[in-house]
Motif scaffolding. Structure first.
Motif, mmCIF file in Angstrom:
data_model
loop_
_atom_site.group_PDB
_atom_site.id
_atom_site.type_symbol
_atom_site.label_atom_id
_atom_site.label_comp_id
_atom_site.label_asym_id
_atom_site.label_seq_id
_atom_site.Cartn_x
_atom_site.Cartn_y
_atom_site.Cartn_z
ATOM 1 N N PRO A 259 -38.683 61.705 -65.851
ATOM 2 C CA PRO A 259 -39.875 61.983 -66.693
ATOM 3 C C PRO A 259 -39.940 63.110 -67.456
ATOM 4 N N ASP A 260 -39.977 64.029 -66.966
ATOM 5 C CA ASP A 260 -40.165 65.413 -67.475
ATOM 6 C C ASP A 260 -39.191 65.638 -68.611
ATOM 7 N N ALA A 261 -37.854 65.542 -68.328
ATOM 8 C CA ALA A 261 -36.707 65.573 -69.194
ATOM 9 C C ALA A 261 -36.882 64.728 -70.438
ATOM 10 N N ALA A 262 -37.406 63.489 -70.288
ATOM 11 C CA ALA A 262 -37.716 62.582 -71.486
ATOM 12 C C ALA A 262 -38.276 63.282 -72.433
ATOM 13 N N THR A 263 -38.994 64.258 -72.095
ATOM 14 C CA THR A 263 -40.058 64.456 -73.295
ATOM 15 C C THR A 263 -39.345 66.022 -73.810
ATOM 16 N N LYS A 264 -38.354 66.566 -73.458
ATOM 17 C CA LYS A 264 -37.584 67.399 -73.953
ATOM 18 C C LYS A 264 -36.014 67.104 -74.096
ATOM 19 N N ALA A 265 -35.795 65.926 -74.972
ATOM 20 C CA ALA A 265 -34.441 65.599 -75.258
ATOM 21 C C ALA A 265 -33.824 66.200 -76.405
ATOM 22 N N GLY A 266 -32.520 66.044 -76.195
ATOM 23 C CA GLY A 266 -31.690 66.409 -77.303
ATOM 24 C C GLY A 266 -30.515 65.608 -77.727
ATOM 25 N N TYR A 267 -30.134 65.242 -78.954
ATOM 26 C CA TYR A 267 -29.075 64.313 -79.411
ATOM 27 C C TYR A 267 -27.926 65.281 -79.970
ATOM 28 N N VAL A 268 -26.666 65.140 -79.491
ATOM 29 C CA VAL A 268 -25.675 65.820 -80.194
ATOM 30 C C VAL A 268 -24.574 64.730 -80.513
ATOM 31 N N TRP A 269 -24.016 64.608 -81.718
ATOM 32 C CA TRP A 269 -23.193 63.848 -81.896
ATOM 33 C C TRP A 269 -21.884 64.370 -82.974
ATOM 34 N N ILE A 270 -20.763 63.650 -83.124
ATOM 35 C CA ILE A 270 -19.807 64.220 -83.842
ATOM 36 C C ILE A 270 -19.780 63.318 -85.233
ATOM 37 N N ASN A 271 -19.695 64.445 -86.149
ATOM 38 C CA ASN A 271 -19.810 64.046 -87.555
ATOM 39 C C ASN A 271 -18.806 63.282 -88.190
ATOM 40 N N ALA A 272 -18.665 61.939 -87.880
ATOM 41 C CA ALA A 272 -17.412 61.039 -88.260
ATOM 42 C C ALA A 272 -17.820 59.900 -88.612
ATOM 43 N N GLY A 273 -17.655 59.270 -89.852
ATOM 44 C CA GLY A 273 -18.041 57.873 -90.098
ATOM 45 C C GLY A 273 -19.473 57.901 -89.951
ATOM 46 N N ALA A 274 -19.912 56.648 -89.239
ATOM 47 C CA ALA A 274 -21.443 56.439 -89.449
ATOM 48 C C ALA A 274 -21.922 56.985 -87.832
ATOM 49 N N VAL A 275 -21.059 57.824 -87.264
ATOM 50 C CA VAL A 275 -21.682 58.367 -86.136
ATOM 51 C C VAL A 275 -22.962 59.015 -86.209
ATOM 52 N N PRO A 276 -23.125 59.764 -87.181
ATOM 53 C CA PRO A 276 -24.476 60.500 -87.648
ATOM 54 C C PRO A 276 -25.813 59.295 -87.601
ATOM 55 N N ALA A 277 -25.429 58.360 -88.430
ATOM 56 C CA ALA A 277 -26.285 57.485 -88.602
ATOM 57 C C ALA A 277 -26.715 56.663 -87.249
ATOM 58 N N ASN A 278 -25.641 56.343 -86.627
ATOM 59 C CA ASN A 278 -25.861 55.514 -85.561
ATOM 60 C C ASN A 278 -26.776 56.535 -84.126
ATOM 61 N N ALA A 279 -26.591 57.706 -84.300
ATOM 62 C CA ALA A 279 -27.108 58.477 -83.290
ATOM 63 C C ALA A 279 -28.461 58.699 -83.586
ATOM 64 N N ASN A 280 -28.697 58.575 -84.883
ATOM 65 C CA ASN A 280 -30.208 58.694 -85.197
ATOM 66 C C ASN A 280 -31.045 57.488 -84.977
ATOM 67 N N TYR A 281 -30.189 56.361 -85.354
ATOM 68 C CA TYR A 281 -30.813 55.061 -84.966
ATOM 69 C C TYR A 281 -31.230 54.928 -83.554
ATOM 70 N N GLN A 282 -30.331 55.400 -82.637
ATOM 71 C CA GLN A 282 -30.671 55.452 -81.186
ATOM 72 C C GLN A 282 -31.620 56.443 -80.940
ATOM 73 N N ALA A 283 -31.595 57.378 -81.264
ATOM 74 C CA ALA A 283 -32.824 58.411 -81.018
ATOM 75 C C ALA A 283 -34.241 57.790 -81.654
ATOM 76 N N ASP A 284 -34.021 57.177 -82.732
ATOM 77 C CA ASP A 284 -35.511 56.681 -83.168
ATOM 78 C C ASP A 284 -35.940 55.604 -82.128
ATOM 79 N N ALA A 285 -34.800 54.687 -82.001
ATOM 80 C CA ALA A 285 -35.522 53.530 -81.007
ATOM 81 C C ALA A 285 -35.846 54.137 -79.584
#
Length: 491
Positions: A259-285
């Motif tokens: 629960p504590d870590a959930a409020t201090k999250a980070g998302y790192v992705w590889i810039n290839a194809g639509a990976v950036p878009a999909n990573a941000n979709y997931q983080a938004d959700a």
């Protein structure tokens, strides 16, 4: 330092494992509530044979617009004797035949009458040609080789024991080369030479979407990575994914356990194809489910120094870190974290990074890395006949090959194709197959994976968790799937 970016782009994702579909009345169709209670049962575990590999497709060298040719593609030439079948007091060298009818190569369902069966594009008097276009060459050589191997493996299994109205399967192997243009060339060829495309997987699958749509080619993929592919009316992902729809099981599990870590999250992705878009979709959700991402950042595929990114995470106090890329990129990430003395409360990767190679290459840095998956882990093959079948036949077509999630879902996609084509019988056509696929839901490939909404092209809701413990992939908590619905965010 890289500033976080909220990239909304449109190509595709190297993420995606595949799940297969089933025609009404054939195979295993299970509601998520049932799957949550049972991850598949053992009904005759299969072990690999001791002798040589069965014949399968081999991709010949190609150049220019020639995306790949095939020598004896995916055809088992064993005189019609199934590997493992008794022949005068002994067995051949292949895997033993499964005891459960539902695991039979033809699916165990009722076959449609063959009256009126017509030869057509990709179908002759003795064969049905299915194409598999996957990323074999490119920036990451062999990126989707496992999917192509799995399609060949199921074709070999099927040809050794079954047929569709007297016809065997032949696999046309094509290379999409991790490139949208090459994917288009592959599908143009598949339109002319194959009845359907099965088990394909490409990080840039938007390229062939229009070609498949134009010729009406049924495209039962391991997964559709891009929104463009999902919008193709003849294209379906065996692992049903929608880029801007994410399963609630993952953020809900994180909140419950960290629960504590959930409020201090980070998302790192590889810039290839639509990976950036999909990573941000997931983080938004996930933020809509209660997580808070304080860092979102991408790393170029050519970058080898991950230290600055790790420092950014440390400076921001990130305690939950999610990573999206290939297993090779994940190795660099965890090794940089170890070198920088950074250990968040939870490090989570997506399903494509569930590979033995990750553990072997990362060494001690891999310890406690978590992955969310929607299929039975290969380590649990002794309790799931379908997983055991995949592992056994994979070794027959490519001895020494390692199983992957991509591979399992390509296998599952091929099973689904076979079951639907068998059920259609004399009514089989490209149009009738597409119509049948559009009705498929809750397909589990005999309990090999969670139920998939293939016809609806919606992300499946059932997931579970594994982690690296003492250099082995092990289950985390319950082996049951958590099926908590999904969240959709704006495109």
């Amino acid at each position: 330092m890289r500033l976080l970016t909220s990239v909304r782009g449109a190509l595709l994702v190297t993420l995606a494992c595949v799940v297969a579909l089933t025609l009404a009345g054939c195979g295993s169709r299970v509601h998520p509530e049932s799957v949550a209670g049972a991850n598949g049962t053992s009904t005759g575990v299969v072990t690999p044979g001791a002798e040589g590999a069965l014949e399968g497709g081999v991709v010949a060298e190609g150049s220019g617009s020639d995306v790949g040719t095939v020598d004896d593609p995916g055809v088992v030439d064993d005189g019609g004797t199934a590997p493992g079948a008794t022949t005068g007091g002994g067995t051949t060298g292949g895997p033993a035949a499964p005891q459960a009818e539902e695991n039979a190569a033809g699916g165990g369902g009722e076959a449609g009458a063959c009256d009126g069966f017509k030869n057509q594009t990709g179908i002759t008097d003795d064969k049905i040609v299915i194409a598999n276009s996957s990323d074999i060459s490119g920036p990451v050589p062999g990126l989707m080789q496992a999917g192509q191997d799995a399609t060949r493996a199921y074709a070999a299994y099927f040809n050794a024991t079954s047929d569709i109205c007297g016809r065997k399967l032949e696999v046309l192997l094509l290379d999409s080369r991790t490139d949208a243009a090459a994917d288009q060339v592959s599908y143009t060829r598949a339109c002319d030479e194959a009845f359907a495309a099965v088990g394909s997987m490409s990080a840039f699958d938007s390229g062939g979407a229009a070609a498949a749509q134009k010729c009406g080619l049924p495209d039962l993929r391991a997964a559709s990575a891009s929104l463009e592919r999902s919008r193709c009316t003849t294209c379906f992902g065996a692992m049903s994914l929608k880029a801007n729809e994410f399963e609630n099981a993952v953020p809900d599990w994180i909140k419950a356990n960290y629960p504590d870590a959930a409020t201090k999250a980070g998302y790192v992705w590889i810039n290839a194809g639509a990976v950036p878009a999909n990573a941000n979709y997931q983080a938004d959700a996930m933020e809509k489910r209660g997580l808070k991402f304080v860092v979102r950042t991408g790393i170029d595929t050519s970058e080898f120094n991950y230290a600055p990114y790790v420092q950014e995470l440390k400076d921001a106090g990130v305690e939950y870190l999610q990573f999206l890329g290939s297993a090779a990129h994940a190795v660099r990430m965890v090794q940089a974290m170890q070198q920088q003395g950074y250990k968040p409360d939870l490090f989570m990767m997506s399903q494509p990074m569930y590979e033995q190679a990750f553990i072997e290459q990362a060494g001690e840095a891999a310890e406690d890395a978590h992955v969310f998956i929607t299929h039975v882990p290969f380590e649990e093959a002794s309790s799931n006949a379908e997983i055991a079948l995949y592992l056994a036949w994979l070794q027959q077509v490519n001895p020494g090959a390692k199983p992957t999630s991509y591979g399992l879902f390509a296998w599952s996609a091929t099973r689904l194709f076979v079951e639907q084509a068998t059920a259609l019988g004399g009514k089989l056509s490209r149009a009738s197959l597409v119509a049948a696929l559009s009705k498929v839901k809750d397909w589990t490939a005999n309990g090999a994976h969670g139920p998939q909404n293939v016809g609806a092209k919606r992300t499946g809701e059932c997931w579970r968790f594994i982690k690296v413990d003492n250099s082995r992939w092990t289950a985390v908590g319950s082996r049951k799937y958590a099926c908590n619905g999904t969240t959709t965010v704006p495109e």
